[in-house]
Design an enzyme around this catalytic site. Structure first.
Site, PDB file in Angstrom:
ATOM      1  N   CYS A   1       0.832  -1.203   0.000  1.00 43.68           N
ATOM      2  CA  CYS A   1       0.000   0.000   0.000  1.00 43.68           C
ATOM      3  C   CYS A   1       0.866   1.252   0.000  1.00 43.68           C
ATOM      4  O   CYS A   1       0.366   2.368  -0.072  1.00 43.68           O
ATOM      5  CB  CYS A   1      -0.967  -0.006   1.180  1.00 43.68           C
ATOM      6  SG  CYS A   1      -0.151  -0.114   2.763  1.00 43.68           S
TER       7      CYS A   1
ATOM      8  N   CYS B   1      -2.736  -5.402   4.452  1.00 41.15           N
ATOM      9  CA  CYS B   1      -2.419  -5.813   3.088  1.00 41.15           C
ATOM     10  C   CYS B   1      -2.270  -7.323   3.001  1.00 41.15           C
ATOM     11  O   CYS B   1      -2.771  -7.959   2.077  1.00 41.15           O
ATOM     12  CB  CYS B   1      -1.125  -5.159   2.620  1.00 41.15           C
ATOM     13  SG  CYS B   1      -1.348  -3.462   2.110  1.00 41.15           S
TER      14      CYS B   1
ATOM     15  N   HIS C   1     -21.188 -46.314 -17.181  1.00 38.19           N
ATOM     16  CA  HIS C   1     -21.224 -46.701 -18.595  1.00 38.19           C
ATOM     17  C   HIS C   1     -20.797 -48.140 -18.809  1.00 38.19           C
ATOM     18  O   HIS C   1     -20.255 -48.471 -19.862  1.00 38.19           O
ATOM     19  CB  HIS C   1     -20.391 -45.739 -19.435  1.00 38.19           C
ATOM     20  CG  HIS C   1     -18.963 -45.620 -18.976  1.00 38.19           C
ATOM     21  ND1 HIS C   1     -18.027 -46.585 -19.214  1.00 38.19           N
ATOM     22  CD2 HIS C   1     -18.320 -44.646 -18.282  1.00 38.19           C
ATOM     23  CE1 HIS C   1     -16.858 -46.210 -18.694  1.00 38.19           C
ATOM     24  NE2 HIS C   1     -17.017 -45.041 -18.111  1.00 38.19           N
TER      25      HIS C   1
ATOM     26  N   CYS D   1      -8.770 -37.466 -50.791  1.00 40.31           N
ATOM     27  CA  CYS D   1      -8.451 -37.247 -49.372  1.00 40.31           C
ATOM     28  C   CYS D   1      -9.648 -37.523 -48.460  1.00 40.31           C
ATOM     29  O   CYS D   1      -9.551 -37.349 -47.252  1.00 40.31           O
ATOM     30  CB  CYS D   1      -7.950 -35.827 -49.147  1.00 40.31           C
ATOM     31  SG  CYS D   1      -9.238 -34.575 -49.270  1.00 40.31           S
TER      32      CYS D   1
ATOM     33  N   CYS E   1     -21.889 -26.753 -61.646  1.00 39.23           N
ATOM     34  CA  CYS E   1     -20.831 -27.384 -62.412  1.00 39.23           C
ATOM     35  C   CYS E   1     -20.366 -28.699 -61.800  1.00 39.23           C
ATOM     36  O   CYS E   1     -20.210 -28.808 -60.601  1.00 39.23           O
ATOM     37  CB  CYS E   1     -19.653 -26.409 -62.494  1.00 39.23           C
ATOM     38  SG  CYS E   1     -18.225 -27.102 -63.305  1.00 39.23           S
TER      39      CYS E   1
ATOM     40  N   CYS F   1     -19.396 -38.923 -61.990  1.00 39.99           N
ATOM     41  CA  CYS F   1     -18.806 -40.252 -62.045  1.00 39.99           C
ATOM     42  C   CYS F   1     -17.727 -40.445 -60.999  1.00 39.99           C
ATOM     43  O   CYS F   1     -17.205 -41.542 -60.833  1.00 39.99           O
ATOM     44  CB  CYS F   1     -18.257 -40.530 -63.427  1.00 39.99           C
ATOM     45  SG  CYS F   1     -16.756 -39.590 -63.783  1.00 39.99           S
TER      46      CYS F   1
END
Lengths: 176, 508
Positions: free
Chosen positions: B136, B158, B264, B299, B309, B325
């Protein structure tokens, strides 16, 4: 000086924040660290300081004048201050967005110690600006560029300094 | 139980505590309460092959465990308990490591945590003439100040505020350091309790306990909201490929000790993690992807065609192909916007790969849909708990049965829930199984349980007026379901323990 403020505080019952920051501000404005000027953008708000940093000589930021905002949280010095660049700077440790955030180790909540002084923070900041810390970069792409092609980085950093920090915005005049 | 026998038998995992009894006879009769009995051989003492031994610990037991270890280490090292506590916490309660490092280089270890060789002290504040606090930046001769052994002195206000902000805002406790930049001395608990207010002391205790449980490999918090208990279980991380350690907390919440997820069984932790990840990534979009996209023949990136297109260029690998194709675009020559090359080999291969990829998606959806279905039913049945009670009251009124006599409905509701929970995870498990005889047996078990569960569910949902006549059937079916579930879980756990399952994916 410290003594006097100490007394005043007990009369006005100032908080730690006010007292510490008044004291630090008084010391910093009268004896700022090299290349820096400190002022309050708003005299009544002790939480926000402007630091005006002159680009370190023989760095690509030379001749530039960079404004930083230092924000003190309300529990300062128990919580770390925040430091951000208001002026754009092409530097791997300063985020390239509207925040201009800097990632300094000592400002992380778990590393911050209340006995650290703002002057230490500012000196550390200036050190990082002078010598970018590539391992701890916020901007990975800039860090990458620095590693791969330092010339290109310097060129771009100079360009940014000219473009954004050339001291045409008034605040920087004091700094240079 | 005879805790001493179990304690001594825990050779594999009990090393950490091995000399507690040797070193201090006072603790012998306390062992029972301290939870040290967790350290026993899981495989040998289990009741069923899918069950594990565990113990529930309350806050006071957690506290006691720490105190015993702290006292013990303090005695061995000849250090005050505060120092022993700091050292233990620093080394995450690893006594072996602590002793090793202490013997090796006492000074460097003590220095690391900011302790000195003689650390006994009683905290007290002091007035220093002309004192100025570094925090301080003010002070006076009549201000009370405090310093740890490092001698970094600050005013009490403090110091207190610093500790409070660390405890309250940062949730730190065991590793709070001296406020001086660069000083690594840790604030010991004696100093801390001396400085902070009472309400923060309890928070401090809580945080200390939390760190303790977090640091111990054999302890875990119950993940249920607001639950204050921790579970002690000897199943370690490396065992998780061989066992699914379901535990039940004092608060009745069943969960997996390995991953803190819901129960689980029979599916191992690593697989459910993969499965959940996959479902998050895939389930919502899987159908849409299946309907609207194709994979790049090179990939395998999934591609959506959003223009007219047919000339596709994969964004990722830049492969150019024909949407119609799936063949190489270069083979199309000049007949650009009109694909009449369906018979080319490259196109054929690509379409095969495409079909395979679709097939794997279909396979995933098969398992996912069944998994999701049981999951949803399970959730509905959980919500139905209040409804079951109403049903019981109604049945009681209509049939003149007593409250005890209508309990079979509640039992059935519980069984249904357990079975659904198990069934749900059998599908995640089966998804990762390679095709072999064990898998076929598993699927038979699964089918039996599923059929029995659906039957029970159907009986259970009949109108109340028919229920009293069906009581015996429901009870029988209930027993049958439970048995089928135990069989499935036991068989699966047995093979898992022996590492006999073949998965189509690595288990780590």
């Amino acid at each position: 000086m410290a003594k006097r403020i100490g007394k005043v505080s007990s009369i006005l019952s100032l908080t730690h924040l006010k007292l510490t920051s008044i004291q630090e501000l008084a010391e910093l404005t009268s004896k700022p660290p090299p290349l820096m000027k400190i002022n309050l953008p708003n005299e009544s708000d002790l939480h926000k300081w402007h630091i005006i940093l002159s680009g370190p000589p023989s760095s690509p930021f030379e001749g530039g004048s960079f404004t930083l905002l230092l924000t003190l949280p309300k529990d300062y010095p128990f919580k770390p201050p925040l430091l951000s660049f208001q002026t754009k700077i092409y530097h791997p440790n300063v985020s390239n967005d509207d925040k201009g955030a800097m990632c300094l180790g000592i400002l992380k909540p778990d590393e911050w110690k209340p006995a650290i002084k703002i002057v230490d923070v500012l000196e550390f900041m200036a050190q990082v600006i002078r010598e970018p810390n590539l391992d701890d970069a916020v901007e990975q792409s800039i860090a990458h560029e620095m590693r791969e092609d330092r010339k290109a980085w310097e060129k771009k950093a100079k360009e940014w300094t000219r473009k954004y920090a050339s001291g045409k915005d008034g605040t920087s005049e004091n700094a240079t | 139980m005879d805790s001493e026998d179990e304690f001594m038998s825990g050779a594999s995992s009990g090393d950490d505590f091995a000399n507690i009894e040797d070193s201090d006879d006072d603790f012998d009769n306390e062992d029972q309460d301290l939870g040290f009995s967790q350290d026993k051989d899981i495989v040998r003492t289990s009741k069923k092959s899918y069950e594990v031994d565990f113990e529930v610990l309350g806050p006071s037991q957690i506290q006691l465990q720490q105190d015993v270890q702290i006292k013990d280490v303090a005695d061995v090292l000849g250090q005050p308990p505060e120092a022993a506590a700091i050292l233990l916490r620093h080394l995450r309660w690893n006594r072996e490591k602590l002793f090793d490092r202490y013997m090796e280089n006492q000074a460097s270890l003590l220095d690391e945590v900011g302790l000195e060789e003689d650390a006994s002290h009683t905290p007290s504040t002091k007035k220093i003439p002309d004192f100025e606090c570094e925090i301080c930046m003010s002070g006076d001769s009549d201000v009370e100040t405090y310093a740890l052994k490092c001698g970094h002195r600050y005013c009490v206000d403090c110091y207190t505020q610093y500790l409070a902000s660390k405890i309250r805002d940062d949730g730190e406790a065991a590793r709070i350091q001296c406020p001086t930049s660069g000083c690594k001395r840790i604030v010991d608990s004696k100093s801390l309790t001396f400085l902070v207010e009472d309400n923060l002391k309890s928070r401090y205790r809580e945080l200390i306990n939390r760190t303790y449980v977090d640091d111990m490999e054999n302890l875990k918090w119950c993940p249920a909201p607001e639950c204050i208990y921790a579970i002690s279980c000897s199943v370690r991380k490396k065992d998780l490929a061989k066992i699914v350690p379901t535990v039940t907390c004092e608060c009745k919440h069943p969960f997996c000790f390995g991953c803190a997820h819901e129960d689980h069984q029979p599916c191992p932790c690593s697989l459910i993690k993969k499965w959940i990840q996959k479902c998050e990534d895939d389930s919502e979009t899987a159908h849409w992807i299946s309907a609207n996209t194709k994979e790049c023949p090179k990939c395998q990136s999934t591609i959506e065609k959003n223009g007219g297109c047919n000339h596709m260029t994969c964004r990722k690998c830049k492969h150019e192909f024909c949407w119609m194709c799936m063949g190489l675009w270069s083979e199309h020559g000049t007949s650009w916007y009109n694909c009449n090359r369906f018979e080319e080999k490259s196109g054929n291969d690509a379409r095969d790969a495409q079909a395979k990829s679709r097939q794997s998606l279909e396979r995933y959806l098969h398992y996912y849909n069944r998994y999701a279905n049981h999951d949803q039913s399970n959730r509905l049945e959980k919500d139905n708990f209040a409804k079951t009670e109403k049903k019981m009251t109604l049945l009681q009124n209509q049939s003149g049965m007593s409250w005890i006599e209508v309990q079979f409905l509640e039992t059935a509701a519980k069984t249904l829930q357990e079975c659904r929970q198990t069934l749900k995870w059998t599908y995640a498990f089966a998804f990762y199984l390679a095709r072999n005889n064990d898998t076929i047996m598993f699927e038979d078990n699964q089918k039996d349980l599923e059929l029995a569960t659906e039957n029970l569910s159907e009986m259970f949902e009949q109108p109340v007026e028919q229920l009293s006549a069906k009581k015996l059937d429901i009870l029988n079916k209930n027993t049958y379901c439970s048995q089928r579930r135990v069989t499935l879980l036991s068989d699966t756990a047995e093979l898992l323990k022996r590492g006999k399952w073949t998965f189509n994916i690595s288990l780590d």
